[in-house]
Design a protein around this motif. Structure first.
Motif, mmCIF file in Angstrom:
data_model
loop_
_atom_site.group_PDB
_atom_site.id
_atom_site.type_symbol
_atom_site.label_atom_id
_atom_site.label_comp_id
_atom_site.label_asym_id
_atom_site.label_seq_id
_atom_site.Cartn_x
_atom_site.Cartn_y
_atom_site.Cartn_z
ATOM 1 N N ALA A 68 0.702 -1.128 0.124
ATOM 2 C CA ALA A 68 0.014 0.001 -0.015
ATOM 3 C C ALA A 68 0.898 1.351 -0.022
ATOM 4 C CB ALA A 68 -1.067 0.086 1.181
ATOM 5 N N VAL A 69 2.054 1.336 0.699
ATOM 6 C CA VAL A 69 2.766 2.559 0.903
ATOM 7 C C VAL A 69 3.552 2.793 -0.539
ATOM 8 C CG1 VAL A 69 5.071 3.180 1.949
ATOM 9 C CG2 VAL A 69 3.209 2.506 3.303
ATOM 10 N N TRP B 164 2.588 1.595 -3.589
ATOM 11 C CA TRP B 164 1.605 2.093 -4.493
ATOM 12 C C TRP B 164 1.327 3.656 -4.262
ATOM 13 C CZ3 TRP B 164 -0.255 0.429 -8.895
ATOM 14 C CH2 TRP B 164 -1.450 1.098 -9.533
ATOM 15 N N HIS B 165 1.211 3.908 -2.864
ATOM 16 C CA HIS B 165 0.791 5.403 -2.695
ATOM 17 C C HIS B 165 1.996 6.520 -2.893
ATOM 18 C CE1 HIS B 165 -0.746 8.857 -0.204
ATOM 19 N NE2 HIS B 165 0.360 8.980 0.117
ATOM 20 N N ALA B 166 3.098 5.704 -2.950
ATOM 21 C CA ALA B 166 4.290 6.759 -3.219
ATOM 22 C C ALA B 166 4.812 6.454 -4.698
ATOM 23 C CB ALA B 166 5.408 6.366 -2.221
ATOM 24 N N ARG B 167 4.259 5.677 -5.448
ATOM 25 C CA ARG B 167 4.987 5.172 -6.777
ATOM 26 C C ARG B 167 5.377 6.399 -7.673
ATOM 27 N NH1 ARG B 167 -0.480 5.343 -6.916
ATOM 28 N NH2 ARG B 167 -1.711 5.466 -9.088
#
Length: 390
Positions: free
Chosen positions: A313-314, A316-319
């Motif tokens: 999740a982290v 994907w959030h910062a991708r």
């Protein structure tokens, strides 16, 4: 004694971000081309051994994967050979780096970020040693494979114990860290003894029976505890840092995945030691380790799955803000330990759940490795990975 203050922060200009963030502009790429070929050694650092770890874990995980299909073992052997070759090349290059750029090499031990990755070389040695035992024996024979594994495991264990003590000591005496400084890399120095426990378990049947075999088993158990407690303390600090200060800088997001390493490797170690315990201990003690492998392994595996979900999740959030750097290799070896941990739990329980998860995570591991290896080769050839702008 010099003392420095260090923080990771979410600022892209933080020391942690600068330690790994490659240059990306066209001008910087042009400048990189002007470097002499020998200057590639300037950029070499301990974190490059994560390439060996991340490649070798694929071979080791494939060798014991619950789902075996035609061609898998052959492919795994090729991957092991590639990883072994990388270890030889990197070891030679690192020696040359120390001889040609001694000031830079010494500075890695003083850098509060880079010094954490002195845990990578010993883990690389033991990863290849295990692969030699599991896969290389098909090519060179079991006797030669055991001998090579003993050499690599012994060297890796010695270096790992040094890193587990020396790096925290240096952190305590040479640096002052802010509350947001903890990051996944802090686990790197203390994880090697856990790798020693997991890989050393497979050497126990090849150790003379009696006291030698028992000594090795208890040494592995002691290293298991050494690394486990240090890792749990560090993971607590990383969790607290994330909750109180938010995401790390974009260049450090991949280090969140490193937490999976001690979790998956501890499950693997507990299971492997329980498997070989009957060859070294009386039946009652061996049975106790078998019970421990489940009572410890399943809950820890559950927390690893929670952390895996958070890490995905982290990421994907910062991708959109994550440019490639060497921390991306954190996507590979830690994930691979979750594959081996799931495989060990399947072997001890027969629960299909663990087999399904092992295969699914292996597929994710191969995908992650393909992406990271491809980006590494591309940036090494055409980017500033080996020729950073000074």
């Amino acid at each position: 004694m010099t003392t420095s203050t260090f923080r990771t922060g979410t600022d892209a200009k933080s020391p942690a971000a600068k330690a790994f963030a490659p240059a990306r502009t066209a001008v910087e790429r042009a400048n990189a081309v002007e470097h002499q070929p020998g200057d590639a050694l300037r950029a070499l650092a301990p974190n490059w051994f994560a390439v060996v770890m991340g490649t070798g874990i694929i071979a080791n995980a494939a060798a014991t994967l619950p789902l075996q299909f035609p061609g898998l073992r052959g492919a795994a052997t090729l991957i092991w050979a590639l990883a072994a070759g990388l270890l030889v090349v990197l070891s030679a290059a690192w020696i040359a780096h120390w001889r040609r750029h001694p000031e830079i090499a010494r500075s890695h031990g003083a850098n509060p970020v880079m010094m954490q990755f002195y845990g990578a070389p010993p883990m690389a040695l033991m990863t290849i040693g295990l692969g030699t035992l599991l896969l290389g024996s098909d090519l060179i024979g079991m006797s030669a494979a055991v001998a090579i594994d003993w050499v690599l495991w012994s060297a890796g264990t010695a270096l790992g114990l040094i890193s587990a003590c020396a790096i925290p000591f240096r952190m305590i005496t040479r640096h002052s860290f802010d509350g947001d400084a903890a990051f996944g890399g802090w686990l790197m120095p203390v994880v090697p003894p856990m790798v020693s426990a997991a890989t050393g378990a497979l050497l126990i049947p090849h150790t003379p029976a009696g006291q030698p075999r028992m000594t090795l088993l208890f040494a592995c158990l002691a290293m298991f505890g050494l690394s486990l407690i240090a890792a749990f303390v560090t993971i607590t600090m990383i969790w607290s840092r994330l909750l109180h200060h938010g995401l790390p800088a974009a260049g450090m997001v991949a280090t969140v995945w490193i937490v999976l390493g001690p979790l998956g490797q501890s499950v693997t170690a507990a299971g492997q030691l329980a498997t070989v315990a009957p060859t070294a201990l009386p039946a009652r003690e061996a049975a106790g380790l078998d019970v421990f492998a489940l009572l410890f392994g399943v809950p820890t595996w559950g927390f690893a799955m929670l952390w895996l979900g958070l890490a995905i999740a982290v990421t994907w959030h910062a991708r959109k803000s994550m440019s490639f750097n060497m921390t991306w290799w954190g996507f590979t070896f830690p994930l691979g330990t979750c594959v081996t941990g799931s495989t060990v739990l399947y072997a001890h329980t027969g629960a299909v759940l663990f087999a399904v998860v092992a295969v699914a995570l292996f597929a994710l591991l191969v995908t992650a490795w393909a992406v990271v290896a491809g980006r590494t080769v591309h940036d090494a050839l055409y980017g500033t990975l080996l020729h950073p702008v000074r």
